[in-house]
Each structure stands twice: as C-alpha cells, then as structure tokens.
Design a protein around this motif. Structure first.
Motif, PDB file in Angstrom:
ATOM      1  N   GLY A 178       0.796  -1.215   0.000  1.00  0.00           N
ATOM      2  CA  GLY A 178       0.000   0.000   0.000  1.00  0.00           C
ATOM      3  C   GLY A 178       0.829   1.265   0.000  1.00  0.00           C
ATOM      4  O   GLY A 178       2.005   1.268  -0.381  1.00  0.00           O
ATOM      5  N   LEU A 179       0.213   2.323   0.466  1.00  0.00           N
ATOM      6  CA  LEU A 179       0.835   3.644   0.434  1.00  0.00           C
ATOM      7  C   LEU A 179       2.100   3.699   1.285  1.00  0.00           C
ATOM      8  O   LEU A 179       3.095   4.303   0.875  1.00  0.00           O
ATOM      9  N   ARG A 180       2.080   3.074   2.436  1.00  0.00           N
ATOM     10  CA  ARG A 180       3.262   3.065   3.313  1.00  0.00           C
ATOM     11  C   ARG A 180       4.471   2.497   2.567  1.00  0.00           C
ATOM     12  O   ARG A 180       5.561   3.074   2.580  1.00  0.00           O
ATOM     13  N   GLU A 181       4.292   1.373   1.899  1.00  0.00           N
ATOM     14  CA  GLU A 181       5.384   0.720   1.178  1.00  0.00           C
ATOM     15  C   GLU A 181       5.813   1.553  -0.034  1.00  0.00           C
ATOM     16  O   GLU A 181       7.002   1.648  -0.345  1.00  0.00           O
ATOM     17  N   TRP A 182       4.840   2.158  -0.721  1.00  0.00           N
ATOM     18  CA  TRP A 182       5.154   3.003  -1.873  1.00  0.00           C
ATOM     19  C   TRP A 182       6.010   4.189  -1.438  1.00  0.00           C
ATOM     20  O   TRP A 182       7.026   4.480  -2.074  1.00  0.00           O
ATOM     21  N   ILE A 183       5.619   4.853  -0.362  1.00  0.00           N
ATOM     22  CA  ILE A 183       6.412   5.978   0.138  1.00  0.00           C
ATOM     23  C   ILE A 183       7.825   5.500   0.493  1.00  0.00           C
ATOM     24  O   ILE A 183       8.804   6.179   0.191  1.00  0.00           O
ATOM     25  N   GLY A 184       7.920   4.334   1.107  1.00  0.00           N
ATOM     26  CA  GLY A 184       9.222   3.797   1.478  1.00  0.00           C
ATOM     27  C   GLY A 184      10.129   3.505   0.298  1.00  0.00           C
ATOM     28  O   GLY A 184      11.350   3.503   0.432  1.00  0.00           O
ATOM     29  N   ALA A 185       9.555   3.278  -0.876  1.00  0.00           N
ATOM     30  CA  ALA A 185      10.336   2.952  -2.069  1.00  0.00           C
ATOM     31  C   ALA A 185      10.585   4.156  -2.977  1.00  0.00           C
ATOM     32  O   ALA A 185      11.321   4.041  -3.964  1.00  0.00           O
ATOM     33  N   LEU A 186       9.992   5.306  -2.672  1.00  0.00           N
ATOM     34  CA  LEU A 186      10.127   6.469  -3.557  1.00  0.00           C
ATOM     35  C   LEU A 186      11.562   6.950  -3.670  1.00  0.00           C
ATOM     36  O   LEU A 186      12.303   7.002  -2.685  1.00  0.00           O
ATOM     37  N   GLU A 187      11.917   7.342  -4.883  1.00  0.00           N
ATOM     38  CA  GLU A 187      13.208   7.964  -5.124  1.00  0.00           C
ATOM     39  C   GLU A 187      13.102   9.442  -4.770  1.00  0.00           C
ATOM     40  O   GLU A 187      12.007  10.009  -4.744  1.00  0.00           O
ATOM     41  N   ALA A 188      14.240  10.067  -4.522  1.00  0.00           N
ATOM     42  CA  ALA A 188      14.272  11.493  -4.192  1.00  0.00           C
ATOM     43  C   ALA A 188      13.586  12.296  -5.296  1.00  0.00           C
ATOM     44  O   ALA A 188      13.749  12.006  -6.483  1.00  0.00           O
ATOM     45  N   SER A 189      12.819  13.295  -4.895  1.00  0.00           N
ATOM     46  CA  SER A 189      12.086  14.125  -5.847  1.00  0.00           C
ATOM     47  C   SER A 189      11.688  15.429  -5.174  1.00  0.00           C
ATOM     48  O   SER A 189      11.454  15.462  -3.964  1.00  0.00           O
TER      49      SER A 189
END
Length: 159
Positions: A81-92
């Motif tokens: 979910g969103l928690r995991e997606w945020i954890g995988a985001l690249e710098a932006s």
C-alpha cells in the motif's frame, strides 16, 4: 498540469474519493493518472503534483496486519500500500499532497497526517496534509456528500 494520484483502497471508499478528485482535475484541464499504490512506480518524474491517499487504519497508515484484518471483514486484498510506496520512492522535489478516508466519529488519527509525516521524514516534498473524507463504518459507505466535497477540494489543488 500533470497530476499523479496514488491510492490504497481496501473497501473501495478511498478509491471512490480518488476517482472523484481525478475526474474534477481532468475537467479543470489537468492530465491525470490514477494508479493503485501496489503498482505505482518509485519515480515521480514528469508529475507536477502527486496526490497520495489511503484509508485510516489504527489512527494511521494501513499495515500488513491491518490489511489482513480488513480482508477478514470482506475487503479486497492488496499486496502492498501507500506506506510501502512511500518507502520505495526515489528522491524528488515534486510536491505531494495527502488525503485519507476515516470512520466517522472515531478518534483523531489520520492516514493523511501519517503519510505526510512519513514523506517529510524521507526528505520528500509533502506540500501539505490534504483532507480526510468520512465513511460511515469500517467498510463504508462514504457519508453523504463526500464525493462532492472531494471534487470541491480538487478544485483548490491547482490554484
């Protein structure tokens, strides 16, 4: 304006809010992509704005355990979910605005607040915590007028 809407939804209520927001943004002339958090990529390149939404579980973002509990009560299973997606985001530097659904009258926790905090902790641009939309119970439905309120909120995002 190019907008990416990333949503986690187990009973469909948060997705209904995301769809209402995306529809309004499209009507206002934005190029909008709506994706499930489980299939969203780690790069925000190309987006002018990212909206990130999830249901509130246990006063914050869903976890594997809270998702399993929701599935036991009839929710659709999701792999992440969103928690995991945020954890995988690249710098932006792309601004991210969060939103959530939460059960009417329950405590003060919010997945949108938790997501904004997690984004900031990871050094990402959590422009601001968005808003929370109300569901009548764990499985919903959304309370009356919430999709209209979501469309109104969407109209404030490009200003």
């Amino acid at each position: 304006m190019r907008v990416l809407v990333v949503v986690e939804s187990l009973f469909g209520n948060t997705h209904a809010i995301a769809r209402a927001v995306a529809d309004q943004l499209r009507e206002d002339g934005a190029d909008v992509e709506l994706v499930d958090a489980a299939s969203a990529g780690p790069r925000l390149d190309g987006a002018d704005l990212v909206l990130a939404g999830a249901p509130t579980h246990n006063l914050g973002l869903p976890t594997d355990r809270s998702r399993a509990s929701a599935v036991d009560r009839g929710a659709q299973p999701v792999s992440s979910g969103l928690r995991e997606w945020i954890g995988a985001l690249e710098a932006s530097s792309t601004p991210v605005v969060t939103f959530a659904t939460k059960v009417e009258g329950r405590f003060s926790g919010s997945a949108s607040k938790a997501a904004a905090k997690l984004l900031r902790r990871r050094g990402l641009s959590a422009a601001r915590q968005g808003t929370d939309f109300v569901v009548a119970g764990t499985a919903g439905p959304l309370t009356e007028g919430e999709t209209d309120r979501a469309r109104e909120w969407a109209g404030t995002l490009h200003a």
